[in-house]
Enzyme design. Structure first.
Site, mmCIF file in Angstrom:
data_model
loop_
_atom_site.group_PDB
_atom_site.id
_atom_site.type_symbol
_atom_site.label_atom_id
_atom_site.label_comp_id
_atom_site.label_asym_id
_atom_site.label_seq_id
_atom_site.Cartn_x
_atom_site.Cartn_y
_atom_site.Cartn_z
ATOM 1 N N HIS A 147 0.837 -1.189 0.000
ATOM 2 C CA HIS A 147 0.000 0.000 0.000
ATOM 3 C C HIS A 147 0.872 1.239 0.000
ATOM 4 C CE1 HIS A 147 -3.636 2.338 0.809
ATOM 5 N NE2 HIS A 147 -2.859 3.085 1.554
ATOM 6 N N SER A 183 -6.945 4.770 9.503
ATOM 7 C CA SER A 183 -7.640 4.700 8.224
ATOM 8 C C SER A 183 -7.000 3.648 7.317
ATOM 9 C CB SER A 183 -7.598 6.081 7.558
ATOM 10 O OG SER A 183 -7.999 6.018 6.219
ATOM 11 N N ASP A 200 -14.284 3.879 8.306
ATOM 12 C CA ASP A 200 -13.314 4.725 7.597
ATOM 13 C C ASP A 200 -13.981 5.526 6.495
ATOM 14 O OD1 ASP A 200 -10.603 5.684 6.937
ATOM 15 O OD2 ASP A 200 -11.004 4.634 5.064
ATOM 16 N N ARG A 216 -13.207 13.925 7.343
ATOM 17 C CA ARG A 216 -11.856 14.498 7.476
ATOM 18 C C ARG A 216 -11.519 15.357 6.277
ATOM 19 N NH1 ARG A 216 -8.330 9.563 7.730
ATOM 20 N NH2 ARG A 216 -6.632 11.075 7.682
ATOM 21 N N LYS A 220 -8.235 -0.693 6.858
ATOM 22 C CA LYS A 220 -8.610 -1.253 5.562
ATOM 23 C C LYS A 220 -7.705 -2.429 5.182
ATOM 24 C CE LYS A 220 -8.558 2.906 3.902
ATOM 25 N NZ LYS A 220 -8.653 4.184 3.200
HETATM 26 N N1 URA Z 1 -5.084 7.125 2.641
HETATM 27 C C1 URA Z 1 -6.071 6.600 3.402
HETATM 28 O O1 URA Z 1 -6.657 5.593 3.054
HETATM 29 N N2 URA Z 1 -6.377 7.196 4.553
HETATM 30 C C2 URA Z 1 -5.760 8.294 4.989
HETATM 31 O O2 URA Z 1 -6.076 8.771 6.056
HETATM 32 C C3 URA Z 1 -4.739 8.839 4.189
HETATM 33 C C4 URA Z 1 -4.420 8.233 3.018
#
Ligand code: URA
Ligand code: CA
Length: 440
Positions: free
Chosen positions: A82, A183, A161, A168, A187
């Site tokens: 990621h 966040s 999220d 946010r 995931k």
């Molecule tokens: N990518 C995400 O999935 N969440 C964040 O808070 C920042 C970047």
């Protein structure tokens, strides 16, 4: 429990308990806490932060607001990678097939473009016919059979999220370490990854602009991975300029294919190989990064990596002939060079502005409902440190109907030329492991 008490507590810098964080995550996911109270709490977290225990508890609480994927059927330890988000950052399309060619099981759930950054799903969908909307059982079968699949997040993955990220985005609370960690890691954990390799970007095009904050973010995510029993490693890499030379969806697919075909190199290839080596070690396919790197280089040279990409595209309904003929990818109507107004050295870039230029041409969305144009974007003709002459192309815009003037203005603002040269930045800054940080 009362959310006002949670807001008061966090406002005064106190730590929230496990139960309170579960209440917060569930309230966000189910919509039982109104947005204005969630927003107030997010801002209190922005100001007062969270302890490592709070960050872990919030992450796990967010994981359990939705489904947790069971990838036990893929026939090995699933490894996910990621990126925290960058420009020209298409490492997934290079490293996912390449690692699979070396025996890794790459089961990846990716995201869409966000702001100035591109998203892997949009890139894959620029390949004629290719789909990222694949049911879970087919996803698992594809990984078991060919070793790699890249799909969109299922609807019910960490729904807390989804709610919190949207808030946010409009309340100035994106750039907050515990909120970013929870966040991203919620995931990743919910998507079933057995091992996680993170590419944490630093610089003008990254979520964290300075190196120390980026390393701090990497450390916090590696720590949450450890606490959640998902071995996590992070590479901290430079985003002071676009990673690849190509920015935009089909354009980035083309660069990934060119790398896998041995026709292109540079920063994108190097970061991809570094990430790949960490992935092979993290999932136990290689014993150390040195032997992993050798295996990856071999898969590159033999064409095995490109063959995996072909298989992946075909399995996901796409026209795999693009791997042999990139002109089958969507093509923009106009190529417009943006030329240097004066001679000098390329001393700095604002990578976010270059990403925005591509977005304005139609490669990204301004609002959620926008359709993207797969063909458009830009190609970088220079990099940091280059000596250039007046009139030399800095960037070539690949445009259809819209955005060329705005994109040109953004590119001009985003590339700084000076008479005196400046040292080009590093590409790899650090590796963060549970045992500590190794700086380069
Ligand atoms: N990518 C995400 O999935 N969440 C964040 O808070 C920042 C970047
Ligand atoms: Ca991404």
């Amino acid at each position: 429990m009362n959310v006002v008490d949670l807001i008061e507590k966090k406002k005064h810098g106190q730590a929230l308990s496990h139960e309170e964080l579960v209440y917060f995550a569930q309230g966000a996911a189910k919509g039982t806490i109104p947005d204005y109270q969630l927003a107030a709490l997010l801002m209190a977290v922005w100001f007062n932060g969270m302890t490592p225990e709070e960050t872990r508890d919030l992450t796990l609480a967010m994981v359990h607001t939705g489904d947790v994927a069971d990838l036990s059927g893929i026939g090995g330890i699933g490894v996910d990678k990621h990126s925290t988000g960058g420009v020209g950052d298409t490492t997934t399309l290079v490293v996912a097939p390449l690692s699979a060619a070396c025996g890794a099981k790459v089961a990846k759930m990716s995201g869409r473009g966000l702001g100035h950054t591109g998203g892997t799903l949009d890139k894959i969908e620029s390949i004629p016919g290719a789909s990222v909307d694949i049911p879970m059982d087919r996803f698992i079968r594809q990984v078991r059979e060919i070793g790699v699949a890249v799909i969109g997040q299922t609807a019910d993955l960490a729904p807390a999220d989804k709610a919190l990220y949207a808030l946010r985005d409009v309340t100035g609370t994106v750039d907050c370490l515990p909120l970013i960690v929870s966040s991203i890691m919620s995931k990743k954990i919910a998507s079933g990854a057995g091992a996680i390799v993170l590419d944490v970007k630093t610089g003008s095009g990254a979520i964290m602009h300075d190196l120390e904050s980026s390393i701090e973010l990497a450390r916090a995510m590696v720590e949450v991975g450890r606490l959640a029993d998902r071995p996590t490693l992070a590479l901290v890499t430079g985003m002071e300029q676009p990673l690849g030379t190509h920015v935009g969806n089909a354009l980035e697919v083309k660069e990934a294919i060119d790398i896998l075909a041995g026709r292109a190199g540079g920063r994108l290839k190097e970061v991809s190989l570094r990430l790949g080596a960490m992935m092979l070690v993290a999932c136990g396919t290689a014993r150390d990064e040195l032997s992993a790197r050798e295996a990856l280089e071999k898969a590159l040279a033999s064409g095995a990596g490109l063959e995996k990409l072909r298989q992946m595209i075909a399995a996901q309904g796409g026209d795999a002939r693009v791997c042999d003929d990139t002109s089958l990818l969507p093509q923009a109507e106009r190529k417009i060079p943006v030329r240097a107004e004066k001679a000098g050295y390329v001393v700095s870039m604002d990578a976010a502005k270059i990403g925005l230029a591509s977005q304005r041409l139609g490669a990204g969305r301004l609002s959620k409902a926008d359709a993207i144009d797969p063909a458009v974007g830009l190609v970088m003709n220079v990099e940091l440190g280059d000596r250039i002459e007046a009139g030399q192309p800095l960037v070539t815009l690949y445009a259809n109907e819209k955005g060329a003037d705005e994109a040109e203005a953004l590119v001009r603002e985003g590339i700084v030329i000076d008479e005196k040269p400046a040292q080009p930045p590093k590409l790899i800054y650090a590796v963060v492991r549970p045992e500590g940080v190794e700086r380069f």
